[in-house]
Motif scaffolding. Structure first.
Motif, PDB file in Angstrom:
ATOM      1  N   LEU A 111     -15.142 -24.863 -27.724  1.00 41.82           N
ATOM      2  CA  LEU A 111     -15.122 -23.669 -28.569  1.00 41.82           C
ATOM      3  C   LEU A 111     -16.443 -23.505 -29.312  1.00 41.82           C
ATOM      4  N   ASP A 131     -16.242 -28.583 -31.405  1.00 41.83           N
ATOM      5  CA  ASP A 131     -14.945 -27.961 -31.670  1.00 41.83           C
ATOM      6  C   ASP A 131     -14.320 -27.713 -30.318  1.00 41.83           C
ATOM      7  N   GLU A 133     -10.573 -27.180 -27.855  1.00 42.46           N
ATOM      8  CA  GLU A 133      -9.136 -26.919 -27.744  1.00 42.46           C
ATOM      9  C   GLU A 133      -8.624 -27.827 -26.643  1.00 42.46           C
ATOM     10  N   ARG A 144      -6.367 -27.744 -31.632  1.00 45.99           N
ATOM     11  CA  ARG A 144      -7.815 -27.756 -31.840  1.00 45.99           C
ATOM     12  C   ARG A 144      -8.240 -28.990 -32.613  1.00 45.99           C
ATOM     13  N   ARG A 146     -11.950 -31.218 -34.074  1.00 44.88           N
ATOM     14  CA  ARG A 146     -13.391 -31.269 -34.336  1.00 44.88           C
ATOM     15  C   ARG A 146     -13.767 -32.735 -34.326  1.00 44.88           C
TER      16      ARG A 146
END
Length: 189
Positions: A111, A131, A133, A144, A146
């Motif tokens: 992402l 980032d 998914e 999601r 990070r």
């Protein structure tokens, strides 16, 4: 260690130090390591600094670029801190190698990818904040995450928006138990 403020440090880069580092009770002056870290303390903005210290070889396996470790910060000088690996019962983060060897598999869609740091010696791989998914066959919905992880130079093209990566995870969380499998993503397995 006793009076410092507790925090976390993301290892951005490291190299063996060319100078001698003296530790408690140590007068031999053995070489240590120089770490570039991003320090996080609750209620404060993160900041980057350098730390030079000696560590046991066992701890070095847990303190590699992209890893998150504990630290204690001098309240009078935020650039003066000590890094340490928490005890197994305190640790909430698994090592990347452990996640890749024992974790469940997932497909990760990029992402966003932001370079965080490069190896300051110019010989190593860059560190990125990713980032992602994630989708796994045994989870009902995607989630999601990070994470901050070293990206091999050969895989830089794989961190473009919308690209798919192979990942491993232990549990659905915000990224503490997720690691990208670069070898599998590059088709090297």
């Amino acid at each position: 260690m006793l009076h410092g403020v507790e925090g976390v440090a993301t290892i951005l880069g490291m190299r063996r130090s060319s100078t001698a580092v003296f530790g408690l009770g140590d007068r031999r002056g053995e070489p240590g390591h120089l770490f570039w870290v991003r320090v996080g303390v609750e209620g404060q903005l993160p900041y980057d600094t350098r730390v030079e210290q000696r560590l046991r070889e066992a701890s070095l396996d847990w303190i590699q670029p992209g890893d998150v470790v504990c630290c204690r910060i001098d309240p009078d000088d935020p650039d003066r801190l000590v890094l340490y690996v928490p005890d197994a019962e305190e640790s909430t983060r698994a090592s990347i190698a452990k996640i890749l060897s024992d974790g469940r598999r997932a497909d990760a869609t990029v992402l966003a990818a932001t370079p965080v740091a490069a190896d300051y010696s110019g010989r190593g791989d860059p560190v990125f904040r990713l980032d992602l998914e994630l989708r796994s066959w045994d989870e009902p919905t995607p989630w999601r995450v990070r994470l901050v992880q070293t990206v091999p130079l050969s895989a830089i093209g794989l961190v473009d928006l919308g690209k798919h990566l192979e990942a491993a995870f232990f549990t659905v969380d915000r990224g503490d138990s997720v690691a990208v499998d670069w070898a599998a993503s590059l088709g090297e397995d």
